[in-house]
Enzyme design. Structure first.
Site, PDB file in Angstrom:
ATOM      1  N   ASP A  91       0.758  -1.139   0.041  1.00  0.00           N
ATOM      2  CA  ASP A  91       0.019   0.029   0.001  1.00  0.00           C
ATOM      3  C   ASP A  91       0.817   1.318  -0.014  1.00  0.00           C
ATOM      4  O   ASP A  91       2.054   1.340   0.253  1.00  0.00           O
ATOM      5  CB  ASP A  91      -0.931  -0.009   1.018  1.00  0.00           C
ATOM      6  CG  ASP A  91      -0.200   0.007   2.543  1.00  0.00           C
ATOM      7  OD1 ASP A  91       0.901  -0.411   2.783  1.00  0.00           O
ATOM      8  OD2 ASP A  91      -0.847   0.802   3.489  1.00  0.00           O
ATOM      9  N   GLU A 156       0.099  -1.123   6.055  1.00  0.00           N
ATOM     10  CA  GLU A 156       1.423  -0.373   6.788  1.00  0.00           C
ATOM     11  C   GLU A 156       0.924   1.129   6.822  1.00  0.00           C
ATOM     12  O   GLU A 156       1.362   1.768   7.904  1.00  0.00           O
ATOM     13  CB  GLU A 156       2.622  -0.615   6.086  1.00  0.00           C
ATOM     14  CG  GLU A 156       3.775  -0.274   7.076  1.00  0.00           C
ATOM     15  CD  GLU A 156       4.294   1.062   6.691  1.00  0.00           C
ATOM     16  OE1 GLU A 156       5.001   1.812   7.828  1.00  0.00           O
ATOM     17  OE2 GLU A 156       3.972   1.858   6.104  1.00  0.00           O
ATOM     18  N   THR A 318     -14.113  38.986  11.634  1.00  0.00           N
ATOM     19  CA  THR A 318     -13.906  39.580  13.149  1.00  0.00           C
ATOM     20  C   THR A 318     -14.896  38.903  14.066  1.00  0.00           C
ATOM     21  O   THR A 318     -15.972  39.183  14.478  1.00  0.00           O
ATOM     22  CB  THR A 318     -14.252  41.020  13.323  1.00  0.00           C
ATOM     23  OG1 THR A 318     -15.536  41.403  13.151  1.00  0.00           O
ATOM     24  CG2 THR A 318     -13.361  41.712  12.657  1.00  0.00           C
TER      25      THR A 318
END
Length: 466
Positions: A91, A156, A318
């Site tokens: 993988d 893995e 803000t």
């Protein structure tokens, strides 16, 4: 002993064929982390199984797990000789950000004697080398000098969640004398290294929640806790200005650096100035009293990997953000337990939680640290094989990274683990433009072929962990 000349001739004649085959493997987008690639994972497992069959291996199977399958194969006809269990993974990492790739990640390209593709170095290229080394030994000698077994997983890159159970359930099937893994790096170009230890890993996500929603900073600013400010204060509490981790009990089980190790690291002649230039920083930073190699090999860490919250678009909004979060990982060293460290992190977070917010902690990957004494015969044999091909002394190093399953192999099977990698730290594994230096592909094939013969010098059962 091995016939390096015969191996050299074989690999030279087959080089282009082998490269084209490797490119086929690299074209399969086997990204274990993304569910859309489940069929690609199976395609990669099947491709690898077919390659093993062509090489001459036997008893090949694609073994199901609760996640992606494990590819198994063996050849067990070297009577009285050791058995080598070869581990790797098929993988690969996701490819984001895609726009930073100079060529498509799954369209392998060779530039300046480097093979560019996702998985080229980590770990398809290195797994494939073991298969081709076995093919070469069959072709040049008709048999293998040792018994071999393969255990190649597909998870893995997501922490090997299902492999420990697979190993536990298949202890007899995987029984061996040593475990060999090529998923680590060399000391530098032309500088081979055998890695005899890896750091462990644990990770958490911290989520900070304040008001029920973002608030107007003019109406509420200065009177209500800002979730980002609270998070910043919490994160700042983890380390002091000199890089030491301030979590209570974090260092209490850390194994000290030995004088022998320190001398071995100094003898490597590591160039910190060159490193600063390579990574583009003016100064290195870390725990006081330790060299860079010691900080990255034998000392634990705590790093903030990502921070999120509030407004980050163009211009200014803000508001007082109601939510913020961060991801943290710790690299752990021998005698530290990841479960214990996570509990210490939780206690620290609870103790330092700012007023006006709630904090939750989510646990992620855990992996134990690992070490095999660098004077173990199997480790030293690997060093000899490197030296025959590279014609320079082999370095014996510890790795700063983690391969979680290594500690599981160590605990479940109780075997010495030999980490003989052929990658370089500059090869961008896990990043855009991952590549593999073909000089190390070429030489690595010969090193692996010779290593089988080095291990054949020992009798079965003669390489037990000390």
């Amino acid at each position: 002993m091995s016939d390096l000349h015969a191996l050299d001739t074989y690999f030279s004649e087959k080089r282009e064929t082998h490269l084209e085959e490797l490119k086929e493997f690299l074209r399969i987008p086997s990204i274990s982390a993304l569910s859309d690639h489940k069929s690609d994972m199976l395609n990669a497992a099947n491709w690898l199984a077919d390659s093993m069959k062509k090489a001459g291996l036997e008893n090949i199977s694609i073994d199901e797990t609760k996640g992606h399958p494990v590819v198994y194969a063996d050849w067990l006809h070297a009577e009285g000789k050791p058995t080598m269990l070869i581990y790797g993974h098929y993988d690969v990492q996701p490819v984001d950000p895609l726009h930073l790739w100079e060529s498509e990640p799954f369209d392998p390209q060779v530039r300046n004697n480097k093979l560019y593709a996702r998985g080229a170095s980590d770990d398809k290229g290195q797994v494939y080398m073991h298969v081709k080394a076995i093919e070469a030994l069959f072709a040049t000698e008709g048999e293998l000098p040792v018994n071999v077994k393969f255990c190649i997983e597909g998870e893995e890159e997501i922490g090997s969640p299902n492999l420990p159970a697979y190993v536990e359930d298949n202890k007899e099937k995987l029984a061996a004398d040593i475990i060999v893994i090529s998923d680590t790096g060399m000391q530098g170009p032309g500088q081979p290294a055998v890695c005899y230890g890896l750091r462990g890993l644990c990770g958490v996500q911290i989520d900070v929640k304040g008001a029920k929603g973002d608030l107007h900073s003019g109406l509420y600013g200065g009177g209500v806790q800002n979730a980002i400010h609270a998070l910043v204060n919490l994160l700042d509490s983890f380390r002091d200005e000199e890089g030491s981790i301030t979590v209570e009990g974090f260092y209490e089980n850390v194994r000290p650096v030995t004088d022998e190790e320190r001398e071995a690291y100094r003898a490597l002649g590591f160039d910190e100035e060159a490193l600063k230039e390579e990574i583009g920083v003016g100064e290195l930073f870390g725990e006081k009293g330790y060299s860079h190699l010691e900080r990255t090999w034998v000392r634990p860490t705590l790093e903030v990997n990502g921070v999120f919250g509030g407004f980050s678009g163009e211009g200014i909004k803000t508001v007082l953000p109601a939510e913020a979060g961060a991801k943290i990982t710790c690299r752990l060293v021998p005698d530290q337990d990841p479960e214990e460290i996570v509990e210490k992190l939780k206690s620290h977070i609870e103790k330092h939680k700012p007023v006006g917010v709630e904090v939750t902690v989510t646990e992620f990957d855990k992996g134990k640290p690992f070490i095999t004494p660098f004077d173990h015969p199997a480790i030293q044999a690997a060093g000899r094989s490197y030296e025959k091909v590279y014609n320079v002394p082999t370095a014996y190093t510890r790795g700063g990274g983690s391969i979680p399953i290594v500690a599981a192999f160590d605990e479940i099977l109780g075997l010495p683990v030999v980490l003989m990698g052929f990658g370089l730290s500059s090869e961008n594994f896990h990043a855009p433009n991952e590549h593999f230096h073909l000089e190390n592909f070429d030489k690595g094939l010969r090193v692996i072929g010779d290593y089988f013969h080095e291990i054949a010098e020992f009798p079965a059962g003669g390489l037990k962990k000390s």
